[in-house]
Structure formats: C-alpha cells, structure tokens
Motif scaffolding. Sequence first.
Motif, short mmCIF file in Angstrom:
data_model
loop_
_atom_site.label_atom_id
_atom_site.label_comp_id
_atom_site.label_asym_id
_atom_site.label_seq_id
_atom_site.Cartn_x
_atom_site.Cartn_y
_atom_site.Cartn_z
N GLU A 44 -91.96 -2.83 -12.14
CA GLU A 44 -91.93 -3.26 -13.54
C GLU A 44 -92.96 -2.51 -14.38
N ASP A 45 -94.16 -2.34 -13.80
CA ASP A 45 -95.20 -1.59 -14.52
C ASP A 45 -94.81 -0.13 -14.68
N HIS A 46 -94.26 0.48 -13.65
CA HIS A 46 -93.80 1.86 -13.75
C HIS A 46 -92.71 1.99 -14.82
N TYR A 47 -91.80 1.04 -14.82
CA TYR A 47 -90.67 1.10 -15.74
C TYR A 47 -91.13 1.04 -17.20
N PHE A 48 -92.00 0.10 -17.51
CA PHE A 48 -92.43 -0.03 -18.91
C PHE A 48 -93.31 1.14 -19.33
N ARG A 49 -94.05 1.71 -18.40
CA ARG A 49 -94.81 2.91 -18.75
C ARG A 49 -93.86 4.08 -19.02
N LEU A 50 -92.81 4.19 -18.22
CA LEU A 50 -91.83 5.26 -18.44
C LEU A 50 -91.15 5.10 -19.79
N MET A 51 -90.76 3.90 -20.14
CA MET A 51 -90.11 3.67 -21.44
C MET A 51 -91.05 4.02 -22.59
N ALA A 52 -92.31 3.63 -22.47
CA ALA A 52 -93.29 3.93 -23.52
C ALA A 52 -93.50 5.44 -23.64
N SER A 53 -93.53 6.13 -22.50
CA SER A 53 -93.71 7.58 -22.52
C SER A 53 -92.53 8.27 -23.17
N ARG A 58 -90.31 11.07 -28.06
CA ARG A 58 -89.10 11.08 -28.89
C ARG A 58 -87.84 11.43 -28.09
N MET A 59 -87.79 10.96 -26.85
CA MET A 59 -86.59 11.10 -26.04
C MET A 59 -85.66 9.92 -26.31
N LYS A 60 -84.37 10.17 -26.23
CA LYS A 60 -83.39 9.11 -26.43
C LYS A 60 -83.21 8.37 -25.11
N ILE A 61 -83.52 7.08 -25.12
CA ILE A 61 -83.41 6.27 -23.90
C ILE A 61 -81.97 5.81 -23.73
N PRO A 62 -81.31 6.19 -22.63
CA PRO A 62 -79.92 5.77 -22.42
C PRO A 62 -79.80 4.25 -22.30
N MET A 63 -78.70 3.71 -22.75
CA MET A 63 -78.46 2.28 -22.64
C MET A 63 -78.43 1.83 -21.18
N THR A 64 -78.07 2.74 -20.28
CA THR A 64 -78.00 2.40 -18.86
C THR A 64 -79.36 2.30 -18.20
N PHE A 65 -80.41 2.77 -18.87
CA PHE A 65 -81.74 2.82 -18.26
C PHE A 65 -82.41 1.45 -18.27
N THR A 66 -81.80 0.49 -17.62
CA THR A 66 -82.44 -0.81 -17.45
C THR A 66 -83.35 -0.76 -16.23
N LEU A 67 -84.24 -1.72 -16.14
CA LEU A 67 -85.13 -1.80 -14.98
C LEU A 67 -84.31 -1.92 -13.70
N GLU A 68 -83.29 -2.75 -13.73
CA GLU A 68 -82.47 -2.99 -12.54
C GLU A 68 -81.72 -1.73 -12.12
N GLU A 73 -81.19 2.80 -8.31
CA GLU A 73 -81.03 4.23 -8.05
C GLU A 73 -82.10 4.75 -7.09
N ILE A 74 -83.31 4.25 -7.22
CA ILE A 74 -84.38 4.65 -6.30
C ILE A 74 -84.05 4.19 -4.89
N LEU A 75 -83.67 2.92 -4.74
CA LEU A 75 -83.36 2.39 -3.42
C LEU A 75 -82.13 3.05 -2.82
N LYS A 76 -81.17 3.40 -3.65
CA LYS A 76 -79.98 4.12 -3.17
C LYS A 76 -80.39 5.45 -2.55
N THR A 77 -81.34 6.11 -3.18
CA THR A 77 -81.81 7.39 -2.67
C THR A 77 -82.59 7.22 -1.38
N VAL A 78 -83.45 6.21 -1.34
CA VAL A 78 -84.21 5.92 -0.12
C VAL A 78 -83.28 5.62 1.04
N ASN A 79 -82.25 4.81 0.80
CA ASN A 79 -81.35 4.39 1.87
C ASN A 79 -80.43 5.51 2.35
N ALA A 80 -80.41 6.61 1.62
CA ALA A 80 -79.61 7.77 2.05
C ALA A 80 -80.38 8.65 3.03
#
Length: 278
Positions: A44-53, A58-68, A73-80
């Motif tokens: 959660e802390d990483h996510y909110f820092r990323l959004m603030a950055s 001035r990057m456009k944050i995609p609507m799909t970029f939710t915390l969940e 996506e991270i866990l999907k990559t780990v599990n591969a």
Amino acid sequence: MINLNGTVISPNEVSLSNENRAFKYGDGVFETIKVQNNKVVFFEDHYFRLMASMRMLRMKIPMTFTLEFLQEEILKTVNAITSDSRTFRARLTVYRKDGGLYLPKTNEVDYLIDVAPIDVKSKEVYTVDLFKDFYNYSGLLSTVKTTNRMLNTIASVFADENDLDNCILLNENKGVVEVTNGNIFVVKGNVIKTPALTEGCIKGVIRKKIIEIIGKNPDYTLEETSISPFEIQKADEVFITNAIVGVQSVTNYRKKKFSQEITQKLQNSLRVLSITGV
C-alpha cells in the motif's frame, strides 16, 4: 521473469525500442518491492508513493492502475518463476510511452515488472564513507525514484573501488541526504535523526515505517532535520533502510565504530510489522 504490460515473458524475450523514454531520457519511475511468502510487503505504501510520483511527473495514470491490479500483476510474475525461494525482489517500472524528444508525444505509460529470487541477509560488518565528487541536490524532485540514478551509480562504483559497502550522499549544502540504496538514520543517546525530505532524500517506504515505529516508542525522540557529516562521526549508532534488507546496521565509518543496540530493536520491530501489518 518479466511482466511487460501484463504479459509474462522470459528476460530474453524483452524488446524495447530505440525510442524508449526510460532509456533515452530517464523518463520513468520505479518501486523496488519485497515479496515474501507470496505477500507483497508494505505494498500500500509503495502504491501510493508510485501514484504520487506519477502525478508529480505529469504521467497519465491508467484507470486500470488500482492497488489490487498492480499487486496481482506482481504476484502473477512471481508465481511464473520456478524457484524454491520464498523471497523475491520485484521492481515495478512505469515509463512514458515511446516518442518525442524532451517533450513527449504522449503522457500515457507502459509498465514493466522484473522479478528475481533473493537471499536477504544483513551484513555483520558494514563500512561507509562520504561521497563528495557530486551532490544530490535538495528539492522535491530528488525525493522521487526516477530511472535516472547516475549519482547512485557513480557512488556505488566509488564504494566498490574503495572497499566500502556503501557511500553517504551529500547535498549542495554539504548536508547528509541518504546512501546509494536507501535512507540513513543517526542515533545519539535517545535521539534518532534522519534527513528531512527537504534535504533531497528519497521518500522511502521503510523510512516511513521506522519513523512510525519510533513515534510509538516513548523512549526515543525522532528528528527529521538537516544532519552534518560531523554528527555521523559523533553518533552512537548509524543504520540505513531500504525495502529489501529492511534495516542494516552501519558498523564502521572511517575510524569510528558503532554499537547496534537500538538498531537491532528497530530491526525486530520492523520484522514483526512486515509479517503482521500492525
């Protein structure tokens, strides 16, 4: 394994164009994240820092970029990954889409998640010194983890050439800012100091957690302030923090040797917090 915009591929399948803006201009931001026992630690802390950055740049944050979504996506990559390791380093990089010179063609973004198994251990002997060739200039932009890490790279080379484990970076006022890969804390008596964000240090996730832990302990006083190199020489303890190691004691600075009593207590408190979340 690599996750490029949602598709998990092997590293040798990754193809980035010559117009990639993270490569050409350092036009990207990233988060280095620890994944342990299939849990994305302090996400959660990483996510909110990323959004603030992203907003600051001035990057456009995609609507799909939710915390969940990003956590999945991270866990999907780990599990591969086929590995017996329970601990992984994940780096989530977000960068503006290809095209343009200094002025980008678009503010829309791509993302890449790079994951690898790791063996995390604190070093028993850890030696640091000042890096004085170049400065980490104070200001809010320096608090953002952009993909332009040239100062950190040069300082890391300097550390390797001089048999150091790390280097302390200074700002234009000769104040302590951070180390090459994390934040720094200085302990004298019951006062624990860390450079204020206005000094130019990264707004570290573990820095934030340690500040919270110290704030709940009446035995210690925390100060976010300017710190001179002279104060390091006079300190009882010095430690650094980052998302992978957590807390690392500094044992040696020039001829000075530090104790580790308070640092070890904070290490234990952080370990409990990373497991329980409370």
